[in-house]
Motif scaffolding. Structure first.
Motif, short mmCIF file in Angstrom:
data_model
loop_
_atom_site.label_atom_id
_atom_site.label_comp_id
_atom_site.label_asym_id
_atom_site.label_seq_id
_atom_site.Cartn_x
_atom_site.Cartn_y
_atom_site.Cartn_z
N LEU A 157 2.80 5.82 -6.39
CA LEU A 157 1.63 4.96 -6.11
C LEU A 157 1.91 3.48 -6.32
O LEU A 157 1.00 2.69 -6.55
CB LEU A 157 0.43 5.38 -6.99
N LYS A 158 3.19 3.08 -6.23
CA LYS A 158 3.55 1.68 -6.50
C LYS A 158 3.66 0.84 -5.22
O LYS A 158 3.71 -0.38 -5.31
CB LYS A 158 4.87 1.63 -7.26
N LEU A 159 3.69 1.47 -4.07
CA LEU A 159 3.90 0.73 -2.83
C LEU A 159 2.66 0.78 -1.95
O LEU A 159 1.90 1.74 -1.97
CB LEU A 159 5.11 1.31 -2.07
N ARG A 160 2.50 -0.27 -1.17
CA ARG A 160 1.45 -0.35 -0.17
C ARG A 160 2.05 -0.98 1.09
O ARG A 160 3.11 -1.61 1.04
CB ARG A 160 0.27 -1.22 -0.66
N SER A 161 1.37 -0.82 2.19
CA SER A 161 1.84 -1.44 3.42
C SER A 161 1.62 -2.95 3.36
O SER A 161 1.01 -3.47 2.41
CB SER A 161 1.09 -0.86 4.62
N LYS A 162 2.11 -3.65 4.36
CA LYS A 162 1.90 -5.10 4.41
C LYS A 162 0.41 -5.42 4.55
O LYS A 162 -0.01 -6.54 4.24
CB LYS A 162 2.69 -5.69 5.58
N LYS A 163 -0.35 -4.45 5.01
CA LYS A 163 -1.80 -4.62 5.10
C LYS A 163 -2.50 -4.21 3.80
O LYS A 163 -3.72 -4.30 3.70
CB LYS A 163 -2.36 -3.79 6.26
N GLY A 164 -1.71 -3.72 2.83
CA GLY A 164 -2.28 -3.29 1.56
C GLY A 164 -2.87 -1.90 1.60
O GLY A 164 -3.76 -1.58 0.80
#
Length: 422
Positions: free
Chosen positions: A140-147
Motif C-alpha cells: 500500500l505504499k505506491l499510487r499512480s501519478k494521479k494518486g
C-alpha cells in the motif's frame, strides 16, 4: 649629407656599448613572446574549463596542429566520446516483461480478493480477457501519478483509473468483452455502470466511513499483512483507528460533496436498496446481464456486489440482508463470476496470495533436502564399505593368529619324533 662624426669608424669600446641596448631589446622581445605564449596557454586552459570561449581562429589552429601531428587520425589518442545520459525508467517495474500487465492494487483479505471494487473490477476483467498479469506487492505504499489505486504498468507505461485501464487494454489487445452487444445494450450497460460506480459505491463508502471498526471486522483484515508491519495487530488497530479517524472526516466530506452525504443514514440505505432492485430486475433469470457470456457490466456489478455479499455475518449490514432476501439472482450472479474467474479463490483468501494464479516454482529447500539425502546415502554406503573392509581385515588377522600356534605345535611334534628316533 653625412657629417664627419657619423662617418667616423667606431672603436671597440663604442661597439660594445652599442650591442648592449640591442641585447636588451632581444630580451624584451623574448619576454613578450613568453608572456604571449603563457597567455595563450592560459586561454586554452580556460577554454577547456568552459570559463573562456574558444575563438574560431584558435580552434582552427588547434585543429590544424592536431592534424599535422597525426593526433586526429590515431584512434588510441582520440578523446573518448561522452556517455549518453541514462534515461531513468518512469515505471516502478523496471525489469518488466513484454506485454505482461503489472497490477498495483490493495492487499488480499480472508473473505474476498480486494476490499476495493475498482481493483477487483480490473482483476476480474483481466481474467475474463485472458491477459497475462502479475500483482505487485507494494504494501500500500505506491499510487499512480494521479494518486489512485488501482493502476497498471504495461511495456514501461503507466495506465491509471479502472475505466481507462480496461478501455486501453481492450483496444491494444483486441479484448472487447462488449463486442457482441447492440448499441441499445451498450447504452444500458453505460447507464448501469454509472449507477454502480457513481451511486451504489458511494452508499458503501458512507457506511465504511461511519463504521471503520465494523469494516475491519467485517472483512477480517489482517493489518500486519496488509501494511507489511511486525507490530502487534492491537497496536496497528489503534493506529488505524486514529489515522482512519482523520481520513474519516475527509471521506465524509467527499460523500457530502458528492451529494449523498447530506441525507440521513436511513435515506442513504434506501438509495442502495433501490439500486440493488434495479440490477436484479435487469438481470432477471439470465446467467449474465446480456445473456450467456459476461461483459464489462458483469465485471463492474460483481466487483461492487461482492463487497456486500462477502462481508462477514458477524457484522450486521442492511444491504447484505436485503440482497439475500430480495435479490437472490444477484447472489447467484456473484457466485457464477467467482467460479468462472477465480478458481483459486480459496488460495487467495486463505494464503492471502496476490499471485495465486501464477505457477509457483518448486521450493529450493526441497531440492536441497533431496541433494542432502543423496549425499547422506552415498556417505552411508561409503561408511558401510569401510566397515566391511575393516571386518575382513580383522578376520584375516585372527585367522593368521590361529594359524601360528598350529604351525608351532606341528614343528614341536616333529622335533620330538626326531629325538625319539635317535
Amino acid at each position: 649629407m653625412a657629417t664627419e662624426v657619423e662617418n667616423k669608424p667606431l672603436t671597440a669600446e663604442e661597439e660594445k656599448k652599442a650591442e648592449q641596448p640591442a641585447a636588451g631589446a632581444d630580451k624584451k622581445e623574448d619576454g613578450a613572446a613568453a608572456a604571449t605564449a603563457a597567455s595563450t596557454e592560459s586561454g586554452d586552459k580556460k577554454s577547456a574549463d568552459g570559463e573562456k570561449p574558444v575563438t574560431e581562429n584558435h580552434a582552427a589552429e588547434v585543429g590544424d596542429a592536431a592534424t599535422a601531428s597525426g593526433a586526429g587520425t590515431d584512434p588510441a589518442s582520440a578523446a573518448p566520446a561522452k556517455k549518453e545520459k541514462e534515461v531513468k525508467p518512469t515505471v516502478h517495474k523496471a525489469n518488466f516483461e513484454k506485454d505482461v500487465v503489472y497490477l498495483y492494487q490493495f492487499t488480499r483479505t480472508p473473505l474476498l480478493p480486494s476490499m476495493s471494487p475498482y481493483c477487483l473490477k480490473v482483476e476480474t476483467w483481466l481474467r475474463l480477457a485472458g491477459l497475462k498479469y502479475e500483482n505487485i506487492d507494494h504494501k500500500l505504499k505506491l499510487r499512480s501519478k494521479k494518486g489512485q489505486l488501482p493502476f497498471v504498468e504495461v511495456n514501461g507505461e503507466e495506465i491509471a483509473d479502472s475505466a481507462i485501464i480496461i478501455k486501453e487494454l481492450a483496444q491494444r489487445y483486441e479484448k472487447d468483452l462488449d463486442a457482441a452487444l447492440t448499441q441499445e445494450q451498450r447504452n444500458i450497460a453505460h447507464a448501469m455502470i454509472s449507477m454502480l460506480e457513481n451511486h451504489l459505491i458511494w452508499v458503501q463508502l458512507f457506511w465504511r466511513s461511519k463504521n471503520p471498526e465494523q469494516m475491519i471486522k467485517g472483512y477480517k483484515v489482517n493489518l500486519q499483512h496488509a501494511l507489511g508491519s511486525r507490530l502487534p495487530n492491537a497496536v496497528l488497530n489503534f493506529i488505524f483507528k486514529f489515522q482512519f479517524g482523520r481520513k474519516y472526516l475527509q471521506g465524509s466530506k467527499k460523500v457530502k460533496a458528492q451529494g449523498l452525504g447530506v441525507h440521513k443514514p436511513e435515506e442513504i440505505e434506501e438509495f442502495g436498496k433501490q439500486d440493488l432492485k434495479v440490477l436484479s430486475e435487469l438481470l432477471a433469470d439470465k446467467p449474465f446481464f446480456f445473456g450467456d457470456e459476461p461483459t464489462t457490466l458483469d465485471c463492474v456489478a460483481f466487483s461492487v456486489l461482492a463487497q456486500i455479499h462477502y462481508i462477514s455475518d458477524e457484522v450486521k449490514y442492511a444491504l447484505k440482508e436485503f440482497m439475500q432476501e430480495n435479490c437472490p439472482n444477484l447472489v447467484g450472479h456473484v457466485s457464477r463470476i467467482k467460479e468462472r474467474c477465480f478458481p483459486d479463490w480459496d488460495d487467495i483468501c486463505t494464503k492471502l496470495d496476490l499471485n495465486a494464479h501464477l505457477p509457483k516454482p518448486e521450493p529450493e529447500t526441497k531440492e536441497n533436502k533431496e541433494g542432502a539425502d543423496t549425499e547422506k546415502t552415498a556417505e552411508q554406503d561409503k561408511n558401510e564399505s569401510e566397515k566391511e573392509l575393516e571386518k575382513d581385515n580383522s578376520n584375516e588377522k585372527t585367522e593368521k593368529k590361529e594359524e601360528k600356534p598350529e604351525k608351532a605345535a606341528v614343528e614341536e611334534n616333529k622335533e620330538k619324533e626326531e629325538a625319539a628316533a635317535k
